[in-house]
Structure formats: C-alpha cells, structure tokens
Design an enzyme around this catalytic site. Structure first.
Site, PDB file in Angstrom:
ATOM      1  N   ARG A  62       0.838  -1.217   0.000  1.00  0.00           N
ATOM      2  CA  ARG A  62       0.000   0.000   0.000  1.00  0.00           C
ATOM      3  C   ARG A  62       0.863   1.253   0.000  1.00  0.00           C
ATOM      4  O   ARG A  62       0.440   2.317  -0.442  1.00  0.00           O
ATOM      5  CB  ARG A  62      -0.985   0.009   1.180  1.00  0.00           C
ATOM      6  CG  ARG A  62      -1.780   1.321   1.294  1.00  0.00           C
ATOM      7  CD  ARG A  62      -3.165   1.177   1.935  1.00  0.00           C
ATOM      8  NE  ARG A  62      -3.164   0.350   3.108  1.00  0.00           N
ATOM      9  CZ  ARG A  62      -2.712   0.737   4.316  1.00  0.00           C
ATOM     10  NH1 ARG A  62      -2.228   1.950   4.485  1.00  0.00           N
ATOM     11  NH2 ARG A  62      -2.746  -0.088   5.336  1.00  0.00           N
ATOM     12  N   TYR A 115     -14.622  15.456 -16.783  1.00  0.00           N
ATOM     13  CA  TYR A 115     -15.106  14.083 -16.723  1.00  0.00           C
ATOM     14  C   TYR A 115     -16.247  14.003 -15.692  1.00  0.00           C
ATOM     15  O   TYR A 115     -16.158  14.630 -14.628  1.00  0.00           O
ATOM     16  CB  TYR A 115     -13.937  13.178 -16.336  1.00  0.00           C
ATOM     17  CG  TYR A 115     -14.328  11.755 -16.070  1.00  0.00           C
ATOM     18  CD1 TYR A 115     -14.714  10.913 -17.110  1.00  0.00           C
ATOM     19  CD2 TYR A 115     -14.342  11.244 -14.780  1.00  0.00           C
ATOM     20  CE1 TYR A 115     -15.088   9.605 -16.863  1.00  0.00           C
ATOM     21  CE2 TYR A 115     -14.711   9.943 -14.526  1.00  0.00           C
ATOM     22  CZ  TYR A 115     -15.084   9.126 -15.573  1.00  0.00           C
ATOM     23  OH  TYR A 115     -15.451   7.843 -15.331  1.00  0.00           O
ATOM     24  N   ASP A 187      -5.842  17.597 -15.830  1.00  0.00           N
ATOM     25  CA  ASP A 187      -6.143  16.221 -16.223  1.00  0.00           C
ATOM     26  C   ASP A 187      -5.703  16.075 -17.678  1.00  0.00           C
ATOM     27  O   ASP A 187      -6.291  16.668 -18.586  1.00  0.00           O
ATOM     28  CB  ASP A 187      -7.649  15.959 -16.057  1.00  0.00           C
ATOM     29  CG  ASP A 187      -8.032  14.507 -16.353  1.00  0.00           C
ATOM     30  OD1 ASP A 187      -7.368  13.869 -17.192  1.00  0.00           O
ATOM     31  OD2 ASP A 187      -9.017  14.018 -15.765  1.00  0.00           O
ATOM     32  N   LYS A 212      -7.051   4.755 -19.771  1.00  0.00           N
ATOM     33  CA  LYS A 212      -7.317   5.134 -21.156  1.00  0.00           C
ATOM     34  C   LYS A 212      -6.069   4.890 -22.016  1.00  0.00           C
ATOM     35  O   LYS A 212      -5.690   3.759 -22.215  1.00  0.00           O
ATOM     36  CB  LYS A 212      -7.813   6.576 -21.194  1.00  0.00           C
ATOM     37  CG  LYS A 212      -8.857   6.906 -20.108  1.00  0.00           C
ATOM     38  CD  LYS A 212     -10.169   6.147 -20.257  1.00  0.00           C
ATOM     39  CE  LYS A 212     -11.071   6.208 -19.033  1.00  0.00           C
ATOM     40  NZ  LYS A 212     -11.397   7.518 -18.504  1.00  0.00           N
TER      41      LYS A 212
HETATM   42  C1  LIG Z   1     -12.018   8.126 -17.337  1.00  0.00           C
HETATM   43  C2  LIG Z   1     -11.568   9.469 -16.925  1.00  0.00           C
HETATM   44  C3  LIG Z   1     -11.330   9.760 -15.576  1.00  0.00           C
HETATM   45  C4  LIG Z   1     -11.592   8.773 -14.469  1.00  0.00           C
HETATM   46  O1  LIG Z   1     -10.694   7.701 -14.539  1.00  0.00           O
HETATM   47  P1  LIG Z   1     -11.009   6.202 -14.019  1.00  0.00           P
HETATM   48  O2  LIG Z   1      -9.774   5.485 -14.385  1.00  0.00           O
HETATM   49  O3  LIG Z   1     -12.235   5.732 -14.723  1.00  0.00           O
HETATM   50  O4  LIG Z   1     -11.231   6.299 -12.544  1.00  0.00           O
HETATM   51  C5  LIG Z   1     -10.849  11.018 -15.266  1.00  0.00           C
HETATM   52  N1  LIG Z   1     -10.634  11.943 -16.226  1.00  0.00           N
HETATM   53  C6  LIG Z   1     -10.862  11.692 -17.526  1.00  0.00           C
HETATM   54  C7  LIG Z   1     -10.606  12.755 -18.533  1.00  0.00           C
HETATM   55  C8  LIG Z   1     -11.342  10.450 -17.913  1.00  0.00           C
HETATM   56  O5  LIG Z   1     -11.583  10.208 -19.215  1.00  0.00           O
END
Ligand SMILES: *Cc1c(COP(=O)(O)O)cnc(C)c1O
Length: 399
Positions: A62, A115, A187, A212
C-alpha cells in the site's frame, strides 16, 4: 549493466527502453511483477528505520512496490515531472491529489467541462465535507478573479475536455494561478504526455486516468499523479496511505507495457480520428464536428499552440437530435457501444445518458452536451472499415 542517459534520448526511445534500463538484479528486459504484499526487513533496527522514514525501502505494497515504482519513474520522466504516484483508478488519482492540496474550509476552482466522475466528486462528495468547488471559465481571467479568495488552493482543468473536446489555454491558466498564488492541476488523460506536457508549460500537477491511453488496451483501470517531489510524497504518505486507492503490481506492469507503444498508438489514433472528422464534417446528417485539429474548432489555435498532435477523441452532433443518436448507436456493426476511451477498439457512446448523466439538464446545456451529441474514441482499426460502418449507420438515421 549499461546505463543510458534518458534525457539525451527521444520520447519514443524512452517509451520503449524505459528511463532506467533493464532490471539491475536479474537483467530481465521486461520489468518483473513483484506480486508481494509485504517485504522482509534485514533486522529489527532496519524495520524501525524504514517505518520512521529514515531509510528508503519497501515494506508494504500500500505504501510502495518495486513494479509500481518502475511505472512511477517512467511516467515522471515522460511528463517531465520530479515524481509520480500510481493509483488504482483515475478517480483515485484525482481525489488523492486534490485532498493532498486542501484542508477543511478551503475551496477549489474547477472548469465546467470535466469528466463526469470528477464533476460528481467536486460538486457532490466534497461539499459534504465542507469543501467548496467554484465553477469558473478557465479561459477567462475575469471569471477566475471573481471566484478566487484567500481560501482558494487550486484550479482544476481538463484539456481537451470530456466530452466536447473544448480546449483550455494552459499557459494562460499558469499565469492566472501564479498571480493568485494557487496551484494548477491538469487532467491530461486525452492528450497523454506524447502530445501535451502541462508541467513543461508551468502547471503544478498532472492527473491521468491511465485506464485510457496509457494502458491503451481496455484491460486495466488505473491512475497517475505527476508533480513536484514534495507534493507527491505528501500524496503518498498522508493521503494514499489512509484512503488506500493503490494500484496492483500486475496493473502497474500492464501500464508499463502500454507505455512501450504509446507513441505509435497515439499517432494511429490521431490519423484515424482526423479522417473520420473530415468524413463527418461533410455528412448531410451531421450538424457539427468537434475535433481540435480542425480549423472550425473554436479553440483550434490554442490546441495547436500547446499540443504536438490532437489525439483520438472526437465528438459530433446529429441534426436529428437524441432520436437520431440512439438510432445511430443501435445501427453500428463494427464500432463498440461502450464508455471508456483510449482503447485499441473504437468505442462510441452518448454522453447525455451515459458518462455525463451526473450533470443536470441545465449543466448539460451550459457545456454544450446536447441530446444529439455522440462521443467517439477512435481506435486502431483500418480506417476504411470504420468509415464504412459509420456511413451505413448514418444511412439508417432519419434526416
Ligand atoms: C475516465 C476518466 C477519468 C476517471 O478515470 P477512471 O480510471 O475511470 O477512474 C478522469 N478523467 C478523464 C478525462 C477520464 O476520461
């Protein structure tokens, strides 16, 4: 074992070889998966010193694991940050990073277009703990000025933003945040460090949903935080330690594998997306296409000034509205009707009823998510097959 200086190598070479070379203990070319929850101490004194933070060393997954550390080293290097922290999801990355920067009574500024999960965290969960989120237009300094006060700690943006591909001017946000003494969190999920490096432009923290493009194969949920050493250390030892949103060693390894092909995948995603955008742009049943590479995109100039390429995400609006959108999605043969993005497979979804269903009708209207808006994560398939599938499905959509 020979050691290359990664700062002298191209981004593509570092993606393939890694910045640290082969495993120093065994020579393994692929980073080993240290599938262990705990690590033995040499002696009692050693254990006490590691626990007290006086000595570096692994003791419990962890709080760190060698496979996770290898991934963090690569991502810090590729994003040009001092350090990185890998997490169990993109949401764990966002929540861990934001909670590392704020205390009770503080507020944050956030862009309107984010998001859906991030939006829900900021506007539903955080207010329950007395943490206020103020919505701003990050491209408008006056809007930031109106909402910032002595308790504001950061501005959180996403660019390109989900799902309308709107672009935020990172350099301008850096200027405004410095002026007001607050941090800028970006992000960077859609662009990846291959096409955009916010830290180089002056941002303080980069967040990824590594689920992603970093993973890239639709098989792993994970996240990453990149920033200054001190910030990442606090995120790891004060927040992650208690919230517990860690990544598994195996998932860290899958992301390391994903990184090897990140540049080639991003280039193909972008080429395919550009061709689809051009096809849709001239289609009589399509009202509008949002792809930052196109001159018709409202923030094309900003995108071109801060991105080295435009990626695989695009959105389009059907003239026939929501009914046309439903008909289109149900008529596709090859494209997969699914949320998520950045996969090898082309994924298509309907933001208003799926990823952004946490937005109210008013909020949807404000950020331009209409009933006829369709989001496409363009995959790596043959472009002719993708266009043929869209073409036949659009043929079934009422004019
Ligand atoms: C999918 C996504 C998230 C969240 O990520 P997870 O891996 O699903 O928790 C945050 N920001 C963007 C731009 C995303 O496409």
């Amino acid at each position: 074992m020979k050691q290359l200086d990664p700062s002298l190598l191209s981004f593509n070479t570092v993606c393939v070889h890694g910045s640290g070379g082969v495993d120093p203990q065994t020579g393994a070319v692929s980073t080993p998966i240290y599938q262990s929850s705990t690590f033995a101490f040499e002696c009692a004194e050693d254990g006490a010193a590691i626990f007290a933070g006086e000595r570096e060393g692994y003791f419990y997954t962890r709080l760190g694991n060698p496979t996770q550390a290898a991934l963090e080293r690569e991502m810090a290097f590729l994003e040009r940050g001092e350090a990185a922290l890998a997490t169990g999801s993109g949401m764990a990355a966002t929540s861990t990073a934001v909670f590392s920067a704020i205390d009770a009574g503080d507020n944050i500024l956030a862009a309107r277009t984010l998001y859906g999960g991030t939006h829900k965290l900021f506007h539903e969960l955080m207010p329950r703990f007395g943490l206020e989120t103020r919505t701003v237009d990050p491209n408008d300094p006056a809007s930031i000025e109106r909402h910032v006060d002595g308790k504001t700690r950061l501005l959180f943006i996403e660019t390109p933003a989900n799902p309308t591909l709107s672009i935020v001017d990172i350099r301008r946000c850096v200027r405004e945040c410095r002026r007001h003494g607050i941090a800028l969190f970006v992000d960077n999920t859609f662009a990846t460090p291959y096409y955009q490096r916010p830290l180089e432009l002056g941002a303080d923290v980069v967040i990824h949903s590594a689920t992603k493009y970093i993973g890239g194969h639709g098989d792993t949920v994970a996240g990453l935080i990149v920033g200054k050493k001190e910030f990442v250390q606090r995120a790891r030892m004060e927040i992650m330690r208690d919230l517990g949103g860690i990544i598994s060693p195996f998932n860290a390894w899958l992301l390391l594998r994903g990184l090897k092909t990140l540049p080639v995948r991003m280039e193909r995603h972008s080429e395919n997306a550009m061709q689809i955008a051009q096809f849709l742009n001239f289609h009589p049943k399509v009202a509008r296409v949002w792809y930052p590479a196109m001159r018709t995109h409202p923030q094309h100039e900003i995108a071109a000034s801060q991105m080295a390429g435009f990626g695989g995400m695009l959105a389009f609006e059907l003239k026939g509205g929501r009914d046309a959108g439903v008909r289109l999605l149900n008529s596709l043969g090859l494209m997969t009707l699914a949320v998520s993005l950045g996969d090898c497979d082309t994924l298509i979804e309907h933001p208003a009823s799926m990823t952004h269903s946490t937005y109210s009708a008013e909020e949807l209207a404000q950020v331009g998510i209409s009933g006829g808006l369709v989001r496409l994560s363009v995959g790596l398939e043959g472009i002719d097959d993708l266009i043929a599938d869209l073409d036949q499905a659009l043929g079934k959509v009422p004019a």
